[in-house]
Every structure is written in structure tokens, then in C-alpha cells.
Design a protein around this motif. Sequence first.
Motif, short mmCIF file in Angstrom:
data_model
loop_
_atom_site.label_atom_id
_atom_site.label_comp_id
_atom_site.label_asym_id
_atom_site.label_seq_id
_atom_site.Cartn_x
_atom_site.Cartn_y
_atom_site.Cartn_z
N VAL A 212 0.84 -1.20 0.00
CA VAL A 212 0.00 0.00 0.00
C VAL A 212 0.88 1.25 0.00
CG1 VAL A 212 -1.84 1.23 1.23
CG2 VAL A 212 -1.78 -1.26 1.26
N LEU A 213 0.41 2.31 -0.69
CA LEU A 213 1.15 3.56 -0.80
C LEU A 213 0.67 4.58 0.24
CD1 LEU A 213 1.07 3.94 -4.70
CD2 LEU A 213 2.87 2.91 -3.30
N PHE A 214 1.61 5.08 1.02
CA PHE A 214 1.34 6.19 1.95
C PHE A 214 2.10 7.41 1.42
CE2 PHE A 214 -0.28 2.95 4.57
CZ PHE A 214 -0.98 3.52 5.63
N VAL A 243 6.17 2.79 0.57
CA VAL A 243 5.40 1.57 0.32
C VAL A 243 5.44 0.69 1.58
CG1 VAL A 243 5.03 -0.41 -1.20
CG2 VAL A 243 6.13 1.67 -2.08
N ILE A 244 4.25 0.32 2.07
CA ILE A 244 4.19 -0.57 3.24
C ILE A 244 3.60 -1.92 2.80
CG2 ILE A 244 3.93 1.38 4.80
CD1 ILE A 244 1.02 -0.94 4.58
N PHE A 245 3.88 -2.92 3.62
CA PHE A 245 3.44 -4.30 3.32
C PHE A 245 2.58 -4.79 4.50
CE2 PHE A 245 4.41 -8.81 4.32
CZ PHE A 245 3.81 -9.41 3.23
N THR A 246 1.44 -5.42 4.19
CA THR A 246 0.59 -5.98 5.25
C THR A 246 -0.14 -7.22 4.76
OG1 THR A 246 -1.21 -5.52 6.81
CG2 THR A 246 -1.40 -4.51 4.64
N PRO A 314 -4.05 6.43 3.37
CA PRO A 314 -4.54 6.21 1.99
C PRO A 314 -6.04 6.43 1.79
CG PRO A 314 -3.87 4.15 3.01
CD PRO A 314 -3.39 5.24 3.90
N PHE A 315 -6.86 6.35 2.85
CA PHE A 315 -8.29 6.61 2.63
C PHE A 315 -8.98 7.27 3.83
CE2 PHE A 315 -7.88 2.07 3.78
CZ PHE A 315 -8.65 2.01 4.93
N LEU A 316 -8.29 7.45 4.93
CA LEU A 316 -8.85 8.19 6.06
C LEU A 316 -8.26 9.59 6.09
CD1 LEU A 316 -8.77 5.53 8.96
CD2 LEU A 316 -10.69 6.13 7.48
N ASN A 317 -9.00 10.50 6.60
CA ASN A 317 -8.57 11.89 6.63
C ASN A 317 -7.71 12.15 7.86
OD1 ASN A 317 -8.35 14.57 5.87
ND2 ASN A 317 -10.27 15.17 6.89
N ASN A 395 -8.51 5.56 -4.55
CA ASN A 395 -7.48 6.57 -4.28
C ASN A 395 -6.13 6.22 -4.92
OD1 ASN A 395 -9.15 8.23 -2.66
ND2 ASN A 395 -8.88 6.82 -0.95
N LYS A 396 -6.13 5.14 -5.71
CA LYS A 396 -4.92 4.70 -6.42
C LYS A 396 -3.74 4.48 -5.46
CE LYS A 396 -6.26 6.95 -10.74
NZ LYS A 396 -5.88 7.92 -11.79
N LYS A 397 -4.03 3.75 -4.39
CA LYS A 397 -3.02 3.54 -3.35
C LYS A 397 -2.54 2.07 -3.28
CE LYS A 397 -3.10 7.79 -2.05
NZ LYS A 397 -1.97 8.67 -2.40
N ILE A 398 -2.95 1.27 -4.25
CA ILE A 398 -2.48 -0.13 -4.26
C ILE A 398 -1.26 -0.22 -5.18
CG2 ILE A 398 -3.03 -2.52 -4.81
CD1 ILE A 398 -5.96 -1.90 -4.23
N PHE A 399 -0.16 -0.59 -4.60
CA PHE A 399 1.07 -0.78 -5.37
C PHE A 399 1.09 -2.18 -5.98
CE2 PHE A 399 5.63 -1.90 -5.61
CZ PHE A 399 6.07 -0.86 -6.42
N PHE A 400 0.67 -3.17 -5.17
CA PHE A 400 0.64 -4.57 -5.62
C PHE A 400 -0.17 -5.38 -4.62
CE2 PHE A 400 2.45 -8.90 -5.50
CZ PHE A 400 2.20 -9.28 -6.81
#
Length: 945
Positions: A212-214, A243-246, A314-317, A395-400
Motif C-alpha cells: 500500500v502507498l502512503f 510503500v508498506i506491506f501488510t 490512503p483513505f482516512l482523513n 485513491n490509487k493507493k495499491i502498489f501490488f
Amino acid sequence: MNKIKESLNLPKTKFPMQANLAVKEIKILKKWKKNKLYDTLHINKKKKKIFSLHDGPPYANGDIHIGHAVNKILKDIILKSKRMSGFFSPYIPSWDCHGLPIEQKVEQILKKKKNTINPHQFREICRKYVLEQVNKQKKDFIRLGILADWKNINLTLDYKNQANTINVLTKIVKKGYIYRDLKPIHWCFHCQSSLAEAEIEYQKKNSLSLYVLFLIKNINLLKIKFYKNIKKKIDLIAKISIVIFTTTPWTLPTCQAIAINPHLHYQLIKIKKNYYICEKKLIKNITKKINVKDWTILGDIKGKKLENLQCIHPFLNIFVPIISSEHVSNDLGTGAVHMSPDHGYEDFIACKKYHIKPNHTVNSYGFYNLPTCHSLNKIHIFNKENIILKLLSNNKKIFFLETIQHSYPHCWRHKKPVILRTTPQWFIKLNNLLLQEKFIKEIEKVLWIPQWGKNKMKIMLKNRPDWCISRQRTWGIPIPFFIHKHTGQLHPDTISIMKKIAKKIQLYGYDIWWKSNTDTWLKENANMYDKINDVLDVWFESGSNHQLKIYKNNIDNKLNYQANLYLEGSDQHRGWFMSSLITSVITKNRAPYKSVLTHGFVLNKYGQKMSKSLKNNKKPKDIIKKWGADILRLWTAYTNYTSDISISNKILEQISDHYRRIRNTIRFLFSNIFDFKKHIHTVKYEKMLLLDQWIIHTTYQYQKKIIKNYSNYNFHNVIQKIINFCSIKLGSCYLELIKDRLYTQHSNSVERRSSQTTIFYILNSLIRWISPILSFTSEEAWNYLNNKQKNSIFTEKWFKKIKPLSKNIPYNIFFWKKIFTIRHEINNYIEQAKKNKYIRNSLEIILILFVNKKLFKLLLSFHNELKYIFLVSETQLHKYSSAPKIAYCSNSIKYLKVIIKKSNKLKCPRCWHYSKRNHIINHNMNYCYKCITNINQTEKKHIFL
């Protein structure tokens, strides 16, 4: 033909061939109850050696399953064999009466009524349910043939047990090992409570793996940090994301920080028109996943310099800071991890350093409470993936993203995934070097069976976190603490208060705690303290009962109450064995057990573990109804129970074949002593025939091995020895050799009475051997052996009237070993003759043996009766040098050659032996002289001299 039958001592017995166990076992149980068998087992117990087995309490919930049956049968086998060896071996069955399985079952029964029932009423309903379940399970255990002190069972809800648990907790508090803290602990939404490490099992689970992209908020500051190491120019308007991984996308709404390792190196890379920050060594793996071959490295920076940068969720304010944590590695992912102090232990520790506190976003039922994203609040967190993916995608925040299989914690009871949830709980401090050394020292002293249990316990203790002992439930033993409203500290007089509470609970039960308030127990400043309403982990409760005086009359061990044996399933290394060890070492500086024996899980024919939750459990009562409890007991003993064991109808059929072999042997032995009265007909050992002395020696040797295997808990070997004895030593050898003298000799001849005495001794031994395992069958056989007297086989000890052959006599064990080696060799030749259809049975044979002087002397010991050893009609001994070429040459015996010749003499219709000299008597029957002698009761000729 009738005349012949009348002249023979043909077998007869009332001991039935058909066991009819399902019916017969009920009658035996009634007899045991009527005669108060358990009460008579330990007469003069003060004079006996002590063997104490502490019963691990099963939950008082539902029908017993096959695992329960295995456990109780193994314990019963051990205790019965110990009593046979002269031990005082009491058995007090125990039950766990608290805990989630019981509470949830009651909740299911009550359903909608629960909201209208107060906690006191709920506890009363739980108590009533538990007592019903205990009574139900007790009947099932009794039906298995378990001998126990059923009138004095040990229930964890008994007042003395409740008080004991509080007293153990008091001792641990006094030693300073109890503390309260806000920590992430395993939480089950189905249990609605925290779970201890012992209640967690790891299962394979498919999870969504997300990169995920922050977006970095303060990009200019980032550019300055990278400035010195910059290689290529960054666009002025460029946006840079870390880029974070979860593998737990549901935790993204609870994210409060991004953690990087301060010592690792991170690179700024450009892929097409986008800029990303990833750990240096992981970039190749990441670009490979998204199938990108060309990327540009713009700069390199140490993780420490990224600290305190702000990222946009990525999706919370909200904004989340970048923090440092050394637990972040470059083994997997991107080198950056999103932090949720509510749902991760490392996250909690890392965030705590930056004063980032849990915000309790997820409630106890698994639903979010997000003020900025209401669309997520109405759906359970485990059903959020699609919504979260949609939010990220918009929000186009998925890297992979990809799906991976990994090991994930599940609730032991519900087999459902659990989460880590940060809540205030009570813990026992285990991360203490001195305490760890004590644990290891005590583990080393214990005998672990199988031996791998020792290392398993060491590893589990070394790796386990502090023990969370509090639960947020209604049905359980209270944690009687008072904490200061402002400081959160325990009351300074906690020890004396707890002792007072324990005394009251021992008299009135723990309801006195639930009905009380702070003023009831505190003399001063009661308004400054809160009364804790948590209950104790049920493992703490059952793990404390080793301090109870359950080993009644345990003279030698009066103060310590250390059991000789704990025996439970292999899952109890992390459960009862562990909790008992921890509480005992902390409070008494020693392990509560001298030895620990574990058995595996029961598998069905497909290799699946049987359990109630999977609904594939084979019920003991169904097996008993069809096969009888003794078959279930035999199956338990026959298997290698130290690993997982299988059960199916096919396996039970095989077990029943073994049972029939043992039963038919006993029946045959009975059938040949129908006219034997031990006080009149017993032949003294010195006057017994040589063959009888040999089988008594063999019985003695088998008994030694069987007792040793019982002592070592090798019940499979016990059964193997018994079956081998019945099939080989008796069925294929001794009983075959003595049939002639049993049936054809005069009924009161020394030869016949010698064999009957021997059979009587064998029965006395064999019935005892099988009694710990085949309890009902042994009791039935014992009644036949003793003319249905009141005494039970279980009041007996191992049979003492059998003894070994002396090494100093001519006919010692070496003599018999030689004889049976020769016999085995000759049997091979006889079988070949049968196969070639030269003869139909061995009695048609004249056996010609060519031997040297040494063998001649050996075989001549039997005089003219050598033929009975080889079961032929005639034997002849000749010099080895005179053997013709056609003689068989022995492969294993030197100086032995054999010729098998078919007899041309007449067959005696009574003994079936072929004889030259015959005599005509009634009805023109051609009897041999030996039979005539026996019929006329004149000459009493010994078979063996």
C-alpha cells in the motif's frame, strides 16, 4: 463312537465362546457397585507403597468423546496395574467446571433470555448445567470400566477449590509476579474474551498480501534529507510515497504510524513517472512482483533520517508519522510496516515510545468505531477486504496485491481466526531470568514420556509471553483485587484482604464476592478504590489444583502433594502441564509432577483429527453398544498412543480378532480343568512333568516382561506379549503337546493332574495379565476360576506360584531351547510332507532320527515317549553315521538327519496313534494297549519321566 467319547476326558466348560460384552459388562458393573469394589481396593493402605495419578480435569460439557475415553482408559490401566503390583493407587476424578465452553453452551440454551437474566441468575444456571454434565459424563466413564472414587469427585466449583485458587493467586501476588497492563492480547470474537497463549493454535490461512502507498506529506523536507545523496533531479511537483506491506488489510483503518528500521538503508526510486521509498535490499523483489525491469535509483538514505516525517493515510482523513523500530526487518515486504498499537505487540511497543496510544477502534464484537469512515462501521472486520480494496483502489493507493498462505492464530475452541486487541489485563510476569532458570531446572527433573516433551516444554517456556490470567466473562472464579481509581495500583493491604476473601469463599462460595461491594472488604478509603470484576483464566484455576489435598491418605507426600504422574493429551504441554508447572514452581519451588505422559489425538480412517467442532467424532457409547467396552479398552492399549492414533470399524474388527484369540485361549484352558479341584488335585512342582515345568518357567518369564511393560506404560507390548503367549507358546506348542494326556489318560493320573495344575496356574497368571486392560473379561473369567465367589480380580496381586527353571538342573532352559529348535526343524519337514500329500497328518508318521551321542543322550531323556514331543506315532533313534543319503540334513542342528516314514500300522480310534499291537474289545474296536490301560484304570504310565 459314544463309548469312545465316554472313555475320553473331552473338554467342557460353561465359559461361553460368545462374549456378549454389551450385556455382560452391565451386570459386572452392578456387581462392582453392590460390593463397593473401589472401597475395598486399598485395605491396609498405610502399609502400601504410594502411586498418585493426578486427574487432569476435562470440561463438564457435553457427551464424552473418544479422546476422553482414551485418556480415562489409559489412566485406569495404569492404576489397575499399579494396584496389582501392591501400590496404594487412589483415583479421584476431576472436572473443570468454569470456562468459556460451558458459559457459551448456557448462552446457546438461554438464547434471547440472556438479556433478561442478571449475572447472579446466569451463574446459577451455569452451576446447574455443570452438575448435570458431570453426572452424565461420570456415568459414561463408569461404563468404560473405570474404577475410581466416584463418591468423592473433585470439581473446580467446589468451595474448597475456589478458595484454593484464590490462595494460590495470593501467594503469587505476594512474590511480586502479578501486574496489570494495557497490552495487545489474543481476542476471540466468539469467546468475547481475551485468550491465553495456551488457548491459541496456529492454522494455515489464505490472506491478502497488500503493498500500500502512503503519500509523504512534508515532501520538501524529504527532498532536503535526500539532497546530499541525490543522483538525479526530482520533479518539482513530484509526489513521493512510502510503500508498506501488510497481510491484515483490516488493520489499515487502525493505522497510527509507519515504522522503519533506523539502521537499514532506504532508496528513493522512480518507476515511470512515480516516486517510491523502499528498503534497499528489497527493491529487486518488489519490482519483480510488479514485473518492472527498469527503474531509477534517485537517492539513498538511512532509516533514522526518515523519522518524524508525516504520511497521509490512503483513505482516512488523518496523518500518520514515520517512527523507528528495530523489529522491522528486510527479510520480507518493503522494510516499512504500518503500525496499529491496538492490534500488534511490536506495534504497541514501538508506538509507546512515541506516546502513541491505542484508540480502541475495534470493539469486542469485531466492529469498527470510525468517526471519519462510517461505511466501515457496520461490517465485521473480517468481512472488510472488498470495501478496503475499493477505497484503496479509488485513491490509487495499491502498489501490488497477491494471495498468500501463512500460519495464523486461531481460537483453540472455535477454530476461528483471532486478533490481537489491546485491552487492560492482569498478567503473571514470566520474563524473569531467575524464574526461567527454576522452570528449566524442574523440567529437567521430570520424566517426560515421550522424551521430546522435555524440549517442547523448554522451548514453549522460553518463547511464551507473560501469562494473561484475566477474562472478561461472568462464569468463573473472581480476581479479588481492588485498584486505586487514580494510580491504578493494587490496594496496599491486598494480601490480607485476599486471605480474608478466600476464607469466606471456602465457607460460602464466590457468590459472596459478586454480591459484595468495595465497602464490604475495605475498612478505609473504600471510595478511592474500584472492585475488579474480571474472572481468572480457567487454566490458572485447573493449574492450581495440585495444591489441593486430593491425594487422600498420601502419607509419604502429605505436605508436598506432588503427583507421580500427570497423563493427558499432547496439547496439554501448553495447557494444563504448563499452567501447573508455572503455579507450582512460583509457589512451591518445584514441579507438581514426577513424570508426565502424553497421548496423541484420535484420527478417523481418513487421517482427520476427531473433534466435536468438526462433527466427525466417533462416540464411545456407540462403540460400546456394538462392540463392548473391553474392545474399546483393548484398542486403546493396542495402539501406540504416544502419537496420533486411528480408529475405524475395520480397525475395531481387527482388535476384536485379537480379543477372540485371548478369550478362546482362556475358554480352552477352562475346558480342560472342568474336574480339577485345586485343594485336592494340585500336583507339587517337584512332581510335575518336565514339559509342565517348562511352560511354568515360560509363563514366569512372560509375566516378568508384562509387568515391566506395564510399569513403563508400554501397553502395546503387553498386548503383543499376551497374544504371542496365547498363540505361540500355548496354542501352537504346549496345548498341542498335552492334548493326548489330557484327553486319553486316566482322569486322575499324575500326568493329567500335572497338566491341569499347570493350566490352573496359567489361568491365574493370564487373567491377571489382562485385567488392567480387559477388565470385564478378566472379572468374568475370575468368577469362573473361583466358582463365582464375591472377591474381585482387582483385589489380587500378580500370581506368585509360578517360578523359573533352575539353571543347575539337567532339564533347564538351555535343554528346552535345544529340544524346541529340533522340533521346529522337524515340523518344517513334516509340513513339506503334508504339502506333497505324502501324509495327511503327523500321527501317520514314523520319525527316524539319525543323531550323534550327545543328541542321542538328550533325546533319550524322553524314553519311549519322545513321539509326543513331535506329535508323531513312533520315533526311532539311530547313529548319525548310519543315515542314508535320502535323509534330510538339518540346516540349524549339527549331527541331525531325518527320515519321515509313513506308518503301515493300525490307527487307534481312541487316541488316533498308529500302533502294531492292538487288542479287540467291545464292538470290535481296535484300541491300542495304552488306551486299554487307561480305560481299565490299571497301569498309570508317565508320558515323561
